[in-house]
Design an enzyme around this catalytic site. Structure first.
Site: not given
Length: 348
Positions: A162-164
């Site tokens: 998952l993106d930051k």
């Protein structure tokens, strides 16, 4: 020296043996396989990427051009060479030195655990994997501290990211066998991942976005819609309408980097707070100062991995998890509803 033998991945019809040196030094690997007849007529680089999914097609192209790929006893240096089916493949490669990842006592929100897998609820601002600019302080470092044996699993068991700035559910493999089966399930699209998001603009109906995605031509931290990119499919439906925003439920059919963010921006409905793809605050006319402030202070993309479903990699039992929206997204939705109510706009 410690070695692990990675065997046949059931999702692809190929006999594969990978002799992998399991330490953080130079990795000398011998990869062998027999090309299945289903690959007849396909490019060599494409076929090898399917046979050995742990390695990118770009990496495999480099190996081919470097003369490291042997087909039926002869060296092949042409990535676009056509496959006939039944060929014996051998690659002798040496990978760059791996970083020596360190264990760090970083809290993990674990919502399920057994001997084979972990399911975690990732918070905002926590990077999943170490990389350029993020040498530590990641979920990977946290996993090494929480469960030290996971160091023997490639990428510490991480099979998807998952993106930051994205929150929500992630599954992690605790064993090599579990990781292999989870990767296989991802490739076979047998893992269901659903998200909720707040998009800018009022959308009239749900639908699907089918646009290939690749690295942006000039902005290397961005992804972009590109015809020659990897196929990507995002399905979405409307949960609620607001005055100038839409609450969405989305399902990934593929899992490209930044996929939902890029696809929604492509159809002119970027996500609220998205720092890369145009999610700048756009309060509706007449909005209160408090509501405007809330929009301006929402500093990350309004995207949450709310639902995860998969068949357990060892028991094959179907399992499902749900993670409630984080507090900031829930507060944003409440503010959107309040704004709509003030102007007597239905939110259905």
């Amino acid at each position: 020296m410690k070695y692990a033998i990675i065997k046949y991945l059931n999702s692809i019809a190929v006999k594969k043996t990978i002799l992998m040196k399991k330490s953080y030094m130079l990795q000398h690997q011998r990869l062998t396989g027999v090309v299945h007849k289903s690959h007849i007529g396909q490019r060599l680089d494409f076929t090898l990427a399917k046979m050995f999914p742990d390695y990118s097609r770009t990496c495999i192209k480099t190996w081919i051009r470097s003369g490291l790929v042997i087909i039926n006893g002869r060296v092949s240096v042409i990535p676009k060479e056509k496959i006939l089916g039944g060929e014996t493949v051998e690659m002798q490669v040496t990978l760059k030195e791996e970083p020596c990842w360190k264990a760090q006592n970083i809290p993990l929100a674990i919502i399920y655990e057994d001997e084979d897998i972990l399911v975690i609820n990732k918070p905002c601002n926590l990077v999943v994997h170490t990389g350029c600019g993020n040498p530590d302080g990641t979920i990977l470092n946290a996993l090494l501290h929480y469960f030290p044996p996971i160091a023997d699993v490639p990428r510490a068991g991480i099979v998807h990211r998952l993106d930051k700035g994205t929150t929500g559910l992630m599954v992690v493999a605790k064993t090599l066998q579990a990781q292999m089966h989870l990767v296989e399930s991802l490739q076979a699209r047998a893992i269901t991942r659903e998200y909720e998001a707040i998009a800018i603009g009022t959308m009239t109906a749900g639908g699907s976005v089918r646009q290939s995605i690749a690295r942006h031509a000039t902005k290397r931290t961005h992804m972009a819609i590109r015809p020659m990119g990897k196929p990507a499919v995002t399905h979405y439906r409307i949960v609620e309408h607001f005055r100038s925003h839409t609450h969405l439920r989305l399902r990934l059919e593929t899992g490209r980097t930044h996929q939902i963010r890029v696809h929604m921006a492509h159809i002119n409905h970027p996500l609220v707070g998205d720092p890369l793809y145009g999610g700048r605050p756009k309060p509706p006319k007449g909005a209160s100062a408090a509501f405007k402030d809330q929009l301006h202070l929402f500093y990350h993309q309004a995207l949450h991995a709310i639902f995860l479903s998969l068949f357990h990699p060892i028991t094959s039992i179907e399992m499902r998890w749900h993670a409630p929206l984080p507090k900031d997204m829930a507060a944003l939705i409440a503010a959107l509803k309040e704004d709509a109510a003030l102007f007597k706009v239905p939110v259905s």
